[in-house]
Enzyme design. Structure first.
Site, PDB file in Angstrom:
ATOM      1  N   ASN A 127     -11.210  -2.394  -5.140  1.00  0.00           N
ATOM      2  CA  ASN A 127     -10.465  -1.429  -5.957  1.00  0.00           C
ATOM      3  C   ASN A 127     -11.170  -1.086  -7.279  1.00  0.00           C
ATOM      4  OD1 ASN A 127      -7.215  -2.645  -4.858  1.00  0.00           O
ATOM      5  ND2 ASN A 127      -8.323  -0.839  -4.164  1.00  0.00           N
ATOM      6  N   ASP A 150       0.834  -1.212   0.000  1.00  0.00           N
ATOM      7  CA  ASP A 150       0.000   0.000   0.000  1.00  0.00           C
ATOM      8  C   ASP A 150       0.866   1.259   0.000  1.00  0.00           C
ATOM      9  OD1 ASP A 150      -2.353   1.415  -0.027  1.00  0.00           O
ATOM     10  OD2 ASP A 150      -2.727   1.236   2.131  1.00  0.00           O
TER      11      ASP A 150
HETATM   12  C1  IPE Z   1      -5.594  -2.642  -0.136  1.00  0.00           C
HETATM   13  O1  IPE Z   1      -5.219  -1.317  -0.271  1.00  0.00           O
HETATM   14  C2  IPE Z   1      -5.573  -3.326  -1.471  1.00  0.00           C
HETATM   15  C3  IPE Z   1      -4.269  -3.502  -2.077  1.00  0.00           C
HETATM   16  C4  IPE Z   1      -3.120  -3.179  -1.554  1.00  0.00           C
HETATM   17  C5  IPE Z   1      -4.297  -4.113  -3.363  1.00  0.00           C
HETATM   18  P1  IPE Z   1      -6.273  -0.135  -0.435  1.00  0.00           P
HETATM   19  O2  IPE Z   1      -5.469   1.099  -0.549  1.00  0.00           O
HETATM   20  O3  IPE Z   1      -7.228  -0.432  -1.543  1.00  0.00           O
HETATM   21  O4  IPE Z   1      -7.060  -0.217   0.949  1.00  0.00           O
HETATM   22  P2  IPE Z   1      -7.956   0.880   1.679  1.00  0.00           P
HETATM   23  O5  IPE Z   1      -8.973   1.359   0.686  1.00  0.00           O
HETATM   24  O6  IPE Z   1      -7.046   2.006   2.090  1.00  0.00           O
HETATM   25  O7  IPE Z   1      -8.521   0.163   2.847  1.00  0.00           O
HETATM   26  C1  IPE Z   2      -1.591   0.300  -3.319  1.00  0.00           C
HETATM   27  O1  IPE Z   2      -1.405   1.665  -3.383  1.00  0.00           O
HETATM   28  C2  IPE Z   2      -1.941  -0.313  -4.641  1.00  0.00           C
HETATM   29  C3  IPE Z   2      -3.348  -0.688  -4.777  1.00  0.00           C
HETATM   30  C4  IPE Z   2      -4.252  -0.613  -3.852  1.00  0.00           C
HETATM   31  C5  IPE Z   2      -3.769  -1.208  -6.041  1.00  0.00           C
HETATM   32  P1  IPE Z   2      -2.608   2.691  -3.357  1.00  0.00           P
HETATM   33  O2  IPE Z   2      -2.991   2.988  -4.764  1.00  0.00           O
HETATM   34  O3  IPE Z   2      -3.697   2.227  -2.486  1.00  0.00           O
HETATM   35  O4  IPE Z   2      -1.882   3.952  -2.715  1.00  0.00           O
HETATM   36  P2  IPE Z   2      -2.492   4.980  -1.670  1.00  0.00           P
HETATM   37  O5  IPE Z   2      -3.016   4.189  -0.523  1.00  0.00           O
HETATM   38  O6  IPE Z   2      -3.567   5.732  -2.390  1.00  0.00           O
HETATM   39  O7  IPE Z   2      -1.329   5.846  -1.302  1.00  0.00           O
HETATM   40 MG    MG Z   3      -4.069   2.453  -0.504  1.00  0.00          MG
END
Ligand code: IPE
Ligand code: IPE
Ligand code: MG
Length: 253
Positions: A76, A28
């Site tokens: 997502n 993340d």
């Molecule tokens: C969890 O991260 C999913 C992945 C890392 C693929 P998110 O960024 O989607 O999670 P939330 O929305 O902050 O809980």
């Molecule tokens: C993790 O990074 C990747 C996915 C969830 C696909 P994010 O895209 O969630 O990054 P932040 O949380 O917005 O920084």
């Molecule tokens: Mg995230």
């Protein structure tokens, strides 16, 4: 009491991890990494793939056998279509670019999550990666893509219901062990260690069943900056923990 004895420390240094075969990671922070540099979110995801490459390599060198990474959640889909497309494109590019090398290195690739709803080309590539690495058993790389823990459990329950309805399984034989076999992770061991980067303290629907007794390590590092040193830091934290699984410490009586 520390879980690692003096002899354990020696084997950690030499690339074995006592009591630790499976590491799961919620990768993340890609978006925040990009934002802090004035870049589009997709640039963060691209750099995230490089962090994944580094981590797969480091995990193998450090004696981990199973690595499971969360790469796209069933939630997502709520992101803008352009970002969703970029994430699908990156999975494809990763598999296309790395499959031959990973196959040669003895890596078995598995993708867990819901296959329905994946674009045909992505689904075909995922099947090719699983097929071509099916005989490998040196290192198990599992990518959770279009994955949600509740969806997986509900789908497993449907599998159990179908097996019972058709007479292949007796209701009395539905138990933790047989149920786990219906999950996407099948016969894989449960994660010993779950790492989440980016300073968030939640599971976001990842491996809900499998992480019942995993040690959780939350790190502030944003995923694109994750490297071998970060992984080693998480492993060191794991080895400081005492896993009790509901029992009491030896000598606590
Ligand atoms: C969890 O991260 C999913 C992945 C890392 C693929 P998110 O960024 O989607 O999670 P939330 O929305 O902050 O809980
Ligand atoms: C993790 O990074 C990747 C996915 C969830 C696909 P994010 O895209 O969630 O990054 P932040 O949380 O917005 O920084
Ligand atoms: Mg995230």
């Amino acid at each position: 009491m520390s879980a690692a004895s003096a002899s354990d420390v020696t084997s950690v240094v030499s690339g074995q991890q006592p009591g630790l075969s499976h590491v799961a990671i919620i990768m993340d922070g890609n978006g925040r990494w990009a934002k802090s540099r004035g870049l589009p979110r997709a640039a963060g995801h691209e750099r995230g793939v490089e962090a994944l490459r580094r981590t797969v390599e480091a995990a193998g060198e450090l004696g981990i056998r199973y690595l499971t990474v969360f790469s796209f959640s069933t939630e997502n889909w709520r992101r803008p279509a352009a970002e969703v497309n970029a994430l699908f494109g990156l999975l494809k590019a990763y598999v296309q670019r790395d499959l031959a090398r990973l196959t040669q290195e003895g890596v078995r690739i598995r993708i867990i999550g819901l296959r329905d709803g994946l674009p045909d080309d992505v689904a075909a590539l995922v099947e090719k990666a699983e097929r071509e690495t099916a005989a490998n058993s040196k290192f198990f790389l599992t990518i959770a893509f279009n994955y949600g823990g509740r969806e997986e459990i509900a789908r497993a329950a449907r599998g159990v219901a179908e097996a019972v309805a058709s007479g292949r399984l007796k209701p009395d034989d539905v138990n933790e062990k047989s149920f786990a076999g219906f999950l996407d992770t099948g016969s894989m061991p449960d994660p010993d260690l779950l790492i989440r980067t980016s300073g968030e303290y939640r599971l976001s629907n990842f491996l809900l069943w499998q992480c019942a007794y995993s040690e959780l390590v939350f790190m502030d590092v944003l995923w694109p900056d994750f490297d071998r040193a970060c992984l080693e830091e998480a492993l060191a934290k794991f080895h400081e923990r005492e896993r009790r699984f509901g029992t009491v410490s030896p000598g606590a009586a």
